[in-house]
Write an enzyme that holds these catalytic residues in place. Sequence first.
Site, PDB file in Angstrom:
ATOM      1  N   ASP A  13      -1.655  -7.798   7.151  1.00 48.95           N
ATOM      2  CA  ASP A  13      -3.084  -7.658   6.852  1.00 48.95           C
ATOM      3  C   ASP A  13      -3.346  -8.187   5.448  1.00 48.95           C
ATOM      4  OD1 ASP A  13      -1.778  -5.577   5.517  1.00 48.95           O
ATOM      5  OD2 ASP A  13      -3.384  -4.134   5.863  1.00 48.95           O
ATOM      6  N   GLY A  73       0.831  -1.194   0.000  1.00 49.16           N
ATOM      7  CA  GLY A  73       0.000   0.000   0.000  1.00 49.16           C
ATOM      8  C   GLY A  73       0.866   1.244   0.000  1.00 49.16           C
ATOM      9  N   GLY A 125       0.409  -5.192   0.548  1.00 51.88           N
ATOM     10  CA  GLY A 125      -0.767  -5.116  -0.302  1.00 51.88           C
ATOM     11  C   GLY A 125      -0.593  -5.805  -1.633  1.00 51.88           C
ATOM     12  N   GLU A 148       5.359  -6.134   7.681  1.00 47.55           N
ATOM     13  CA  GLU A 148       4.715  -5.084   8.464  1.00 47.55           C
ATOM     14  C   GLU A 148       5.328  -4.837   9.845  1.00 47.55           C
ATOM     15  OE1 GLU A 148       2.060  -6.034   5.194  1.00 47.55           O
ATOM     16  OE2 GLU A 148       3.164  -7.276   6.617  1.00 47.55           O
TER      17      GLU A 148
END
Length: 361
Positions: free
Chosen positions: A146, A67, A115, A138
């Site tokens: 995630d 992301g 992402g 992360e």
Amino acid sequence: MIDDRPVLLETRGRSLHITLNRPRAINALTHTMVRLLDEALARAEQDGTVASVVLAGAGERGLCAGGDIRALHDDTRAGGRASLDFWRDEYRLNARIARFPKPYVALMDGIVMGGGVGVSAHGSLRIVTERSRVAMPETAIGFVPDVGGTYLLAAAPGELGTHLALTGRSVGAADALLCGLADHYVPTRYLPELTDALAGAGTAEEVARTVQRFTEEPPAGEIAAQRDWIDACYAADTVEEIVRWLRAASAPEAADAAGELAGRSPLALRVTLAAVRRAARLNSLEAVLDQEYRVSCRVREEPDFVEGVRARIIDKDGSPQWKPATLAEVDDSAIARFFAPLGEDEEELGLAPGTAPDGTA
């Protein structure tokens, strides 16, 4: 003339080719890109002329680096809500990809992180190359895996997923295949020929046979030979125990892993271990994404995410000041809060209605 649209769509025969088009940023996902991807898949699902979808990244560096971390950092630091809207739409896109009824061929060439894993590793045909580096990194920025990453890592053999989730290490083709993050190895030089061939494949069976035609055995990986110490050390109940067992193991690679964990956010490590273990008990990707959304909403309330992005990506001083600073200072009750239902003023993601945070119906 350079086409600067962030997502490019091109129909080639029976295939819809989707290209993430931010090569300078290794195709990092913006909210606009997430929406465009979702809209393209919604149309492709209903279009009888489209037999398959092929996802690729522009440029030579990778499919997608994750992301847009800077945008998420800036919004979180300012106390905005754009991050929540982004995650909501991104996680819904991940679920759409997983249940997409037609072959979804993800070309996971080069860097595929965060992402980028979410828009590729939930697809039905996931292709890695000799250049692939796949990771959920992360914890290095004070965040927690995630985009369905905890679902994927919880399903990896033994404790390989726990190892990758906590350290954030990237893996190559063979290890991605071993961990269930990919399905096929195709050398980069064959990708243009493969995508041309997919244009003529009109059924799911033909698409699968076409991919298989280009598939080869990958070069040897690294972690298969390290399963003994990985499975033994990461089976511990707490991060503190994992670190102790890593330091006590005879393999030098275990000591290296302990050193890596020492530089990660203690809070993120504790929450990540709980998230992976809880994901293993949940019965669907949707339920895991619901859990991840709760965790993401809570993480943004803590200082480590903003500090981690500052230290690793913005200032690049490599010296984040984590709060709490040590694993021992992380309170157990604080961990439980990350998984609790959101408050009355916060809307749940709600992809799996009727599923409690602990995975029970």
